[in-house]
Write a protein that holds these residues in place. Structure first.
Motif, PDB file in Angstrom:
ATOM      1  N   PHE A 254       0.836  -1.203   0.000  1.00  0.00           N
ATOM      2  CA  PHE A 254       0.000   0.000   0.000  1.00  0.00           C
ATOM      3  C   PHE A 254       0.871   1.253   0.000  1.00  0.00           C
ATOM      4  CE2 PHE A 254      -2.991  -3.134   1.350  1.00  0.00           C
ATOM      5  CZ  PHE A 254      -4.235  -2.672   0.948  1.00  0.00           C
ATOM      6  N   TRP A 255       0.393   2.265  -0.753  1.00  0.00           N
ATOM      7  CA  TRP A 255       1.008   3.587  -0.685  1.00  0.00           C
ATOM      8  C   TRP A 255       0.417   4.396   0.467  1.00  0.00           C
ATOM      9  CZ3 TRP A 255      -0.506   1.542  -5.509  1.00  0.00           C
ATOM     10  CH2 TRP A 255       0.552   1.228  -6.370  1.00  0.00           C
ATOM     11  N   ASP A 256      -0.863   4.215   0.722  1.00  0.00           N
ATOM     12  CA  ASP A 256      -1.560   4.904   1.802  1.00  0.00           C
ATOM     13  C   ASP A 256      -2.774   4.072   2.173  1.00  0.00           C
ATOM     14  OD1 ASP A 256      -3.747   5.621  -0.029  1.00  0.00           O
ATOM     15  OD2 ASP A 256      -2.380   7.146  -0.820  1.00  0.00           O
ATOM     16  N   GLU A 257      -3.602   4.573   3.050  1.00  0.00           N
ATOM     17  CA  GLU A 257      -4.701   3.768   3.571  1.00  0.00           C
ATOM     18  C   GLU A 257      -5.778   3.468   2.533  1.00  0.00           C
ATOM     19  OE1 GLU A 257      -6.254   4.403   7.470  1.00  0.00           O
ATOM     20  OE2 GLU A 257      -4.510   5.580   8.087  1.00  0.00           O
TER      21      GLU A 257
ATOM     22  N   PHE B 130      11.585  -5.140 -11.260  1.00  0.00           N
ATOM     23  CA  PHE B 130      10.724  -4.230 -12.000  1.00  0.00           C
ATOM     24  C   PHE B 130      10.412  -3.019 -11.124  1.00  0.00           C
ATOM     25  CE2 PHE B 130      10.217  -8.369 -13.753  1.00  0.00           C
ATOM     26  CZ  PHE B 130       9.833  -8.236 -15.081  1.00  0.00           C
ATOM     27  N   HIS B 131      10.357  -1.838 -11.730  1.00  0.00           N
ATOM     28  CA  HIS B 131      10.119  -0.606 -10.980  1.00  0.00           C
ATOM     29  C   HIS B 131       9.143   0.279 -11.747  1.00  0.00           C
ATOM     30  CE1 HIS B 131      11.745   3.532  -9.490  1.00  0.00           C
ATOM     31  NE2 HIS B 131      10.696   3.151  -8.773  1.00  0.00           N
ATOM     32  N   SER B 132       8.170   0.812 -11.039  1.00  0.00           N
ATOM     33  CA  SER B 132       7.226   1.771 -11.599  1.00  0.00           C
ATOM     34  C   SER B 132       7.212   3.027 -10.742  1.00  0.00           C
ATOM     35  CB  SER B 132       5.812   1.178 -11.644  1.00  0.00           C
ATOM     36  OG  SER B 132       4.860   2.149 -12.046  1.00  0.00           O
ATOM     37  N   THR B 133       7.174   4.172 -11.383  1.00  0.00           N
ATOM     38  CA  THR B 133       7.089   5.454 -10.676  1.00  0.00           C
ATOM     39  C   THR B 133       5.695   6.066 -10.767  1.00  0.00           C
ATOM     40  OG1 THR B 133       7.859   6.660 -12.634  1.00  0.00           O
ATOM     41  CG2 THR B 133       9.536   5.942 -11.059  1.00  0.00           C
ATOM     42  N   ASP B 134       4.743   5.311 -11.360  1.00  0.00           N
ATOM     43  CA  ASP B 134       3.393   5.851 -11.543  1.00  0.00           C
ATOM     44  C   ASP B 134       2.327   4.821 -11.147  1.00  0.00           C
ATOM     45  OD1 ASP B 134       3.656   4.068 -13.618  1.00  0.00           O
ATOM     46  OD2 ASP B 134       3.642   5.580 -15.200  1.00  0.00           O
ATOM     47  N   ARG B 135       2.602   4.119 -10.059  1.00  0.00           N
ATOM     48  CA  ARG B 135       1.657   3.169  -9.486  1.00  0.00           C
ATOM     49  C   ARG B 135       1.296   2.037 -10.452  1.00  0.00           C
ATOM     50  NH1 ARG B 135      -2.440   6.150  -5.191  1.00  0.00           N
ATOM     51  NH2 ARG B 135      -0.785   7.198  -3.995  1.00  0.00           N
TER      52      ARG B 135
ATOM     53  N   LYS C  92       4.100   7.053  -5.201  1.00  0.00           N
ATOM     54  CA  LYS C  92       3.798   6.369  -6.459  1.00  0.00           C
ATOM     55  C   LYS C  92       4.750   5.233  -6.811  1.00  0.00           C
ATOM     56  CE  LYS C  92       1.584  10.370  -8.654  1.00  0.00           C
ATOM     57  NZ  LYS C  92       1.571  11.253  -9.863  1.00  0.00           N
ATOM     58  N   ASP C  93       5.867   5.082  -6.099  1.00  0.00           N
ATOM     59  CA  ASP C  93       6.852   4.070  -6.473  1.00  0.00           C
ATOM     60  C   ASP C  93       6.421   2.679  -6.037  1.00  0.00           C
ATOM     61  OD1 ASP C  93       9.316   5.282  -7.729  1.00  0.00           O
ATOM     62  OD2 ASP C  93       9.098   6.592  -5.983  1.00  0.00           O
ATOM     63  N   VAL C  94       6.724   1.685  -6.884  1.00  0.00           N
ATOM     64  CA  VAL C  94       6.470   0.298  -6.547  1.00  0.00           C
ATOM     65  C   VAL C  94       7.509  -0.566  -7.258  1.00  0.00           C
ATOM     66  CG1 VAL C  94       4.737   0.104  -8.401  1.00  0.00           C
ATOM     67  CG2 VAL C  94       4.778  -1.579  -6.554  1.00  0.00           C
ATOM     68  N   TRP C  95       7.998  -1.591  -6.556  1.00  0.00           N
ATOM     69  CA  TRP C  95       8.965  -2.544  -7.105  1.00  0.00           C
ATOM     70  C   TRP C  95       8.443  -3.963  -6.907  1.00  0.00           C
ATOM     71  CZ3 TRP C  95      10.477   1.800  -4.535  1.00  0.00           C
ATOM     72  CH2 TRP C  95      11.511   2.588  -5.077  1.00  0.00           C
ATOM     73  N   PHE C  96       8.828  -4.872  -7.822  1.00  0.00           N
ATOM     74  CA  PHE C  96       8.706  -6.292  -7.541  1.00  0.00           C
ATOM     75  C   PHE C  96       9.898  -7.019  -8.145  1.00  0.00           C
ATOM     76  CE2 PHE C  96       6.073  -6.078 -11.479  1.00  0.00           C
ATOM     77  CZ  PHE C  96       6.585  -7.137 -12.229  1.00  0.00           C
TER      78      PHE C  96
END
Length: 340
Positions: free
Chosen positions: A128-131, A203-208, A188-192
């Motif tokens: 999660f980025w936030d609630e 893998f990396h995303s800067t836009d969710r 907005k960042d997410v990695w897997f």
């Protein structure tokens, strides 16, 4: 990606100068734990086999354990929480066995939010980025990784458009080993990270999750049981990825890589660890855990000192240095920083 659990624990020890120690804690269950969310020094949640979850609100002095009704046969591989009352559980399994449940009353009641409609699907982690905003990640379906997002606190989980779901290599998937093969950070960042294919990748995303970049990792690959298992960042630039081959937990080939440029490039450490499934940042040090023990690094992953030789699956730590590690047969241990 499904993986087997290891056998009974080895004897543990605390190495001189290891900069920390584990304090075993008691919970009334023999479930195997892989999910762990450390909310703060006092509050943490765990999750595992047989539909089990656990919670502490007093720093681990006491733990309560429970079973989600109707989920007794599920394996909760990940848990994400916001305080002592609100938490999400993610079960991993084929098709409809991959689910997301939510509680807002500390685990007294649970609502089933998502049941995987893809017969070939297998969820690996949630973050999660936030609630209100989160993401769920699973093994490839029809050649593309399964990615779903929520913007309404999990009331609905919508698949990302096909073009936003990266294509997978032959045999590629993720390991639902610790709930840390997927992480969200900032707004907005997410990695897997992945394994099982000819190369391990991040893998990396800067836009969710709308667009992705991907890099190959200097980790062990080429086997269904090998690759990247967990990753963490201490800031936007500095991170660690751990992995190896879970079927060969004592092997040290290609198990740790570090980045100082936000994941654009990753470098293998010169003296790697045995197989490790999770890593976390604690104030001024990294702690990595796996089924053959735990280590600590105070030089950003360049070198590591042993902490013990117990069997762990996941680790979670706070910005002030406290935290927990969890493992098979109800194992929970609290990490306490030992200052020099």
């Amino acid at each position: 990606m499904k993986l087997a659990l290891s056998a009974a624990a080895l004897l543990g020890f605390c190495a001189p100068g290891a900069s920390g120690q584990w304090q075993p804690q008691t919970i009334k269950t023999d479930a195997d734990f892989r999910g762990l969310c450390v909310v703060g020094p006092k509050v943490a949640w765990v999750s595992g086999t047989k539909g089990t979850f656990g919670r502490t609100t007093d720093g681990g002095a006491t733990w309560t354990a429970g079973t989600v009704p109707g989920a007794e046969k599920l394996d909760f591989r990940d848990v994400e929480a916001f305080g002592a009352d609100t938490a999400y559980l993610m079960s991993a399994g084929p098709g409809a066995d991959s689910r997301v449940y939510k509680t807002t009353d500390g685990g007294k009641t649970w609502i089933l939010q998502f049941k995987n409609p893809e017969p070939q699907g297998f969820l690996d982690a949630i973050a999660f980025w936030d609630e209100k905003s989160g993401i769920a990640f699973g093994d490839p379906v029809n050649g593309r990784f399964q990615l779903l997002t929520t913007t309404d606190s999990g009331a609905t989980w919508e698949p990302l458009p096909e073009k936003a779901r990266p294509e997978a290599l032959a045999g590629e998937g993720a390991f639902a080993a610790s709930g840390t093969c997927l992480i969200a950070r900032g707004e907005k960042d997410v990695w897997f990270c992945t394994g099982g294919a000819k190369v391990a990748r991040a893998f990396h995303s800067t836009d969710r999750g709308q667009t992705w970049t991907v890099v190959e990792l200097p980790l062990l690959a080429g086997r269904a049981s090998a690759g990247a298992f967990g990753l963490a960042f201490r800031d936007r630039d500095h991170g660690v990825i751990v992995g190896g081959d879970y079927r060969k937990p004592d092997d040290t080939a290609g198990t740790v890589a570090v980045t100082s440029d936000g994941g654009k490039t990753w470098a293998a450490v010169k003296k790697p660890l045995p197989f490790r499934s999770a890593v976390a940042w604690a104030k001024d040090r990294w702690v990595a855990v796996g089924t053959s023990g735990a280590e600590v690094s105070r030089d950003d992953g360049a070198t590591w000192a042993p902490l013990d030789r117990e069997k762990y699956n996941s680790v979670g730590l706070t910005a002030t240095g406290e935290g927990w590690a969890v493992g098979p047969k109800g194992r929970i241990a609290r990490f306490t920083v030992a200052e020099k």
